[in-house]
Design a protein around this motif. Structure first.
Motif, PDB file in Angstrom:
ATOM      1  N   SER A   1     -77.085  48.208  50.450  1.00 46.55           N
ATOM      2  CA  SER A   1     -77.792  48.998  51.446  1.00 46.55           C
ATOM      3  C   SER A   1     -77.110  48.843  52.795  1.00 46.55           C
ATOM      4  CB  SER A   1     -79.259  48.550  51.523  1.00 46.55           C
ATOM      5  OG  SER A   1     -79.961  49.284  52.493  1.00 46.55           O
ATOM      6  N   GLU A   2     -76.532  49.933  53.278  1.00 44.87           N
ATOM      7  CA  GLU A   2     -75.870  49.977  54.578  1.00 44.87           C
ATOM      8  C   GLU A   2     -76.222  51.304  55.241  1.00 44.87           C
ATOM      9  OE1 GLU A   2     -71.720  49.618  53.857  1.00 44.87           O
ATOM     10  OE2 GLU A   2     -71.903  47.864  52.562  1.00 44.87           O
ATOM     11  N   PRO A   3     -76.025  51.429  56.551  1.00 46.64           N
ATOM     12  CA  PRO A   3     -76.343  52.705  57.191  1.00 46.64           C
ATOM     13  C   PRO A   3     -75.611  53.901  56.587  1.00 46.64           C
ATOM     14  CG  PRO A   3     -76.094  50.996  58.850  1.00 46.64           C
ATOM     15  CD  PRO A   3     -75.701  50.380  57.548  1.00 46.64           C
ATOM     16  N   ARG A   4     -74.404  53.668  56.047  1.00 41.33           N
ATOM     17  CA  ARG A   4     -73.640  54.767  55.446  1.00 41.33           C
ATOM     18  C   ARG A   4     -73.617  54.717  53.918  1.00 41.33           C
ATOM     19  NH1 ARG A   4     -70.364  58.031  58.529  1.00 41.33           N
ATOM     20  NH2 ARG A   4     -69.975  57.420  60.696  1.00 41.33           N
ATOM     21  N   LEU A   5     -74.378  53.815  53.304  1.00 43.70           N
ATOM     22  CA  LEU A   5     -74.285  53.670  51.852  1.00 43.70           C
ATOM     23  C   LEU A   5     -75.574  53.105  51.274  1.00 43.70           C
ATOM     24  CD1 LEU A   5     -72.407  53.752  49.300  1.00 43.70           C
ATOM     25  CD2 LEU A   5     -71.877  51.356  49.809  1.00 43.70           C
ATOM     26  N   LEU A   6     -75.986  53.666  50.140  1.00 35.76           N
ATOM     27  CA  LEU A   6     -77.118  53.152  49.376  1.00 35.76           C
ATOM     28  C   LEU A   6     -76.748  53.221  47.899  1.00 35.76           C
ATOM     29  CD1 LEU A   6     -80.114  52.168  49.626  1.00 35.76           C
ATOM     30  CD2 LEU A   6     -80.779  54.528  49.126  1.00 35.76           C
ATOM     31  N   VAL A   7     -76.779  52.077  47.217  1.00 36.14           N
ATOM     32  CA  VAL A   7     -76.445  52.003  45.792  1.00 36.14           C
ATOM     33  C   VAL A   7     -77.674  51.503  45.050  1.00 36.14           C
ATOM     34  CG1 VAL A   7     -74.891  51.070  44.044  1.00 36.14           C
ATOM     35  CG2 VAL A   7     -74.048  51.494  46.370  1.00 36.14           C
ATOM     36  N   ALA A   8     -78.091  52.248  44.024  1.00 35.68           N
ATOM     37  CA  ALA A   8     -79.312  51.896  43.295  1.00 35.68           C
ATOM     38  C   ALA A   8     -79.072  51.960  41.798  1.00 35.68           C
ATOM     39  CB  ALA A   8     -80.457  52.836  43.677  1.00 35.68           C
TER      40      ALA A   8
ATOM     41  N   ILE B   1     -75.843  56.731  43.806  1.00 37.65           N
ATOM     42  CA  ILE B   1     -75.236  56.296  45.070  1.00 37.65           C
ATOM     43  C   ILE B   1     -75.370  57.415  46.094  1.00 37.65           C
ATOM     44  CG2 ILE B   1     -73.071  55.585  46.189  1.00 37.65           C
ATOM     45  CD1 ILE B   1     -72.185  54.467  43.473  1.00 37.65           C
ATOM     46  N   VAL B   2     -75.782  57.050  47.288  1.00 33.56           N
ATOM     47  CA  VAL B   2     -75.830  57.982  48.416  1.00 33.56           C
ATOM     48  C   VAL B   2     -74.864  57.461  49.470  1.00 33.56           C
ATOM     49  CG1 VAL B   2     -77.303  59.199  50.050  1.00 33.56           C
ATOM     50  CG2 VAL B   2     -78.277  58.345  47.902  1.00 33.56           C
ATOM     51  N   ALA B   3     -73.931  58.309  49.922  1.00 34.64           N
ATOM     52  CA  ALA B   3     -72.898  57.858  50.856  1.00 34.64           C
ATOM     53  C   ALA B   3     -72.645  58.910  51.926  1.00 34.64           C
ATOM     54  CB  ALA B   3     -71.604  57.543  50.106  1.00 34.64           C
ATOM     55  N   HIS B   4     -72.185  58.433  53.091  1.00 40.10           N
ATOM     56  CA  HIS B   4     -71.877  59.308  54.226  1.00 40.10           C
ATOM     57  C   HIS B   4     -70.549  58.856  54.832  1.00 40.10           C
ATOM     58  CE1 HIS B   4     -73.292  61.124  58.340  1.00 40.10           C
ATOM     59  NE2 HIS B   4     -72.267  61.770  57.807  1.00 40.10           N
ATOM     60  N   ALA B   5     -69.520  59.626  54.583  1.00 36.15           N
ATOM     61  CA  ALA B   5     -68.185  59.252  55.051  1.00 36.15           C
ATOM     62  C   ALA B   5     -68.049  59.510  56.554  1.00 36.15           C
ATOM     63  CB  ALA B   5     -67.119  60.036  54.295  1.00 36.15           C
ATOM     64  N   PRO B   6     -67.309  58.650  57.262  1.00 30.48           N
ATOM     65  CA  PRO B   6     -67.063  58.889  58.690  1.00 30.48           C
ATOM     66  C   PRO B   6     -66.054  60.019  58.875  1.00 30.48           C
ATOM     67  CG  PRO B   6     -65.867  56.951  57.965  1.00 30.48           C
ATOM     68  CD  PRO B   6     -66.694  57.387  56.799  1.00 30.48           C
ATOM     69  N   CYS B   7     -66.115  60.651  60.020  1.00 28.66           N
ATOM     70  CA  CYS B   7     -65.145  61.698  60.349  1.00 28.66           C
ATOM     71  C   CYS B   7     -64.160  61.151  61.386  1.00 28.66           C
ATOM     72  CB  CYS B   7     -65.848  62.945  60.868  1.00 28.66           C
ATOM     73  SG  CYS B   7     -66.898  62.650  62.308  1.00 28.66           S
ATOM     74  N   VAL B   8     -63.037  61.810  61.517  1.00 24.85           N
ATOM     75  CA  VAL B   8     -62.010  61.409  62.479  1.00 24.85           C
ATOM     76  C   VAL B   8     -62.411  61.910  63.868  1.00 24.85           C
ATOM     77  CG1 VAL B   8     -59.603  61.648  63.158  1.00 24.85           C
ATOM     78  CG2 VAL B   8     -60.198  61.379  60.736  1.00 24.85           C
ATOM     79  N   THR B   9     -62.424  61.003  64.837  1.00 27.20           N
ATOM     80  CA  THR B   9     -62.742  61.347  66.225  1.00 27.20           C
ATOM     81  C   THR B   9     -61.730  60.668  67.138  1.00 27.20           C
ATOM     82  OG1 THR B   9     -64.217  59.446  66.535  1.00 27.20           O
ATOM     83  CG2 THR B   9     -65.200  61.466  65.633  1.00 27.20           C
ATOM     84  N   ALA B  10     -61.903  60.890  68.439  1.00 26.12           N
ATOM     85  CA  ALA B  10     -61.008  60.248  69.409  1.00 26.12           C
ATOM     86  C   ALA B  10     -61.164  58.735  69.373  1.00 26.12           C
ATOM     87  CB  ALA B  10     -61.299  60.782  70.810  1.00 26.12           C
ATOM     88  N   ASP B  11     -62.376  58.262  69.055  1.00 28.53           N
ATOM     89  CA  ASP B  11     -62.637  56.823  68.997  1.00 28.53           C
ATOM     90  C   ASP B  11     -62.455  56.242  67.590  1.00 28.53           C
ATOM     91  OD1 ASP B  11     -63.335  56.870  71.705  1.00 28.53           O
ATOM     92  OD2 ASP B  11     -65.416  57.418  71.206  1.00 28.53           O
TER      93      ASP B  11
END
Length: 424
Positions: A165-172, A183-193
């Motif tokens: 369990s993480e803010p960007r991931l849930l495994v059950a 599994i529910v996941a949210h990949a990060p996107c490329v930004t300036a930071d």
């Protein structure tokens, strides 16, 4: 007269009955024991190995959706917010059994709507703002199959265990009449930071974390923030392919390495595949349902829910839906032994069980150790079930915690005080 300590230690074996003697090495010349290898196989099979998996004809819809904040309140709550209720009504009407939602920004924990049980990974607090958060929604009443006796099979009968369990991931792990890894996941996107190297590292770490789903019935709901594809493979096709970028190449490598299939990239997908509407008018495919090999063989259709009402004045993300139909191998429905623990504590029952153990036949010395173990285990378990098993299903009263008991007492005191003071 035996004077050797070793002889004195083992001499008693010479006087044992024939039934016991066959379980020991042969005595040569009535004087010397010569152990021989125990290699005889008798084909003993444990009771659990005899259980043949059941075949269930299942039918269920699954969906992934980027919710873009489901909780508008500042305080954590176990109740559902207005947007969750809106989503509940629509997913239920569409008969979606399992939903993975990203960017929910809800507190960690479990809550319920009218039709779904919801497991939340929790958000990430950045200053005064909430970010990310993944949720798994499992329908509470929708039947997905029928047993041979005609009774319905529901996912609510399964035990859900959150193993990551993480803010960007849930495994059950979903275990019961059917077993799934969701599994529910949210990949990060490329930004300036956030340069691409950090995004690549996230995909590499995700590969390690989803390894628990390999060789299993697995469903992954992901907002990949990446396009597909620049070539066709067994795992993804070129249907409505988009222009590639480094994030898309990393996504492709992840799919191939983990043998995950993307139904929306094949010709079986119906209608448009874009799931995200850019504020400037562009439409992109960024949300995907990924399936393991066993689940992909059951995928009969894929589509994007274009007229979904997300509750915003503008159109943002739309759910991607897959319909799964087919035969799924499940655990045998053989009933487990129910134990009568009160009988286990009964001295008379204990004596009767001990006497019954004396009647068990003993495997001979020649029988292999593995078969020897299986025979004894099966025989002992059968005797134990006869002496301590029960067919009655007894209701067990829940044990109240000290805090709950104190709260009940406080409420009673308050009511007594109100009655004494005649407070209405």
């Amino acid at each position: 007269l035996a004077i050797s300590p070793t002889t004195q230690k083992w001499e008693w074996l010479r006087e044992q009955k024939d039934a016991f003697a066959i379980t020991m090495p042969k005595l040569h010349g009535n004087a010397v024991w010569q152990p021989t290898p125990s290699c005889k196989r008798v084909g003993a099979i444990s009771a659990s190995a005899l259980q043949i998996p059941d075949e269930l004809q299942i039918s269920l819809n699954v969906a992934t959706y980027n919710g873009l904040a489901l909780d508008e309140t500042d305080m954590p709550s176990i109740t559902a917010g207005a947007r969750s209720i809106r989503l509940d009504s629509q997913f239920h009407t569409r008969r979606v059994a399992v939903v993975g939602i990203q960017e929910t920004r809800t507190p960690v924990g479990v809550r319920c709507t009218d039709h779904y049980q919801i497991f939340s990974s929790g958000f990430e607090q950045c200053g005064k703002s909430r970010h990310f958060g993944c949720e798994l929604w499992i329908h509470k009443t929708l039947p997905i199959s029928k047993r041979p006796d005609g009774s319905p099979v529901r996912l609510s009968e399964c035990k859900v265990t959150i193993i990551a369990s993480e803010p960007r991931l849930l495994v059950a792990n979903v275990e019961g009449p059917i077993s799934l890894c969701v599994i529910v996941a949210h990949a990060p996107c490329v930004t300036a930071d956030r340069p691409f190297v950090q995004v690549q590292q996230w995909w590499n770490e995700l590969s390690t974390k989803v390894s628990v789903a390999r060789d299993r019935h697995a469903i992954i709901f992901i907002d990949a923030n990446a396009p597909l594809a620049d070539h066709e493979t067994a795992f993804f096709g070129m249907h409505q392919a988009e222009a590639m970028n480094p994030q898309g190449l990393a996504f492709q490598e992840f799919l191939v390495a983990n043998e995950l299939f993307v139904p929306s990239t094949f010709a079986t997908h119906n209608g448009p595949s874009a799931t995200w509407h850019h504020p400037r008018g562009g439409q992109l495919r960024r949300d995907y349902v990924l399936l393991s090999r066993s689940m992909f063989t059951m995928c009969v259709s894929s589509q994007v829910w274009c007229d979904f009402d997300g509750g915003f004045g503008h159109l943002d993300h739309c759910p991607a839906i897959c319909q799964l139909e087919g035969i799924l191998l499940t655990k045998s429905s053989a009933k487990k032994v129910k134990w009568d623990f009160a009988k286990m504590r009964d001295p008379d029952a204990q004596v009767a069980f001990a006497e019954a153990l004396q009647t068990l036949p003993m495997p001979t010395w020649e029988v292999s150790i593995d078969d020897h173990s299986v025979l004894l285990e099966s025989n002992i378990m059968q005797l134990a079930a006869q002496h301590f098993g029960t067919t009655k299903k007894e209701r067990v009263r829940p044990v109240l915690s000290d805090c709950t008991i104190a709260g009940i007492q406080l409420k009673r005191q308050a009511l007594d005080m109100a009655r004494n003071e005649r407070i209405s």
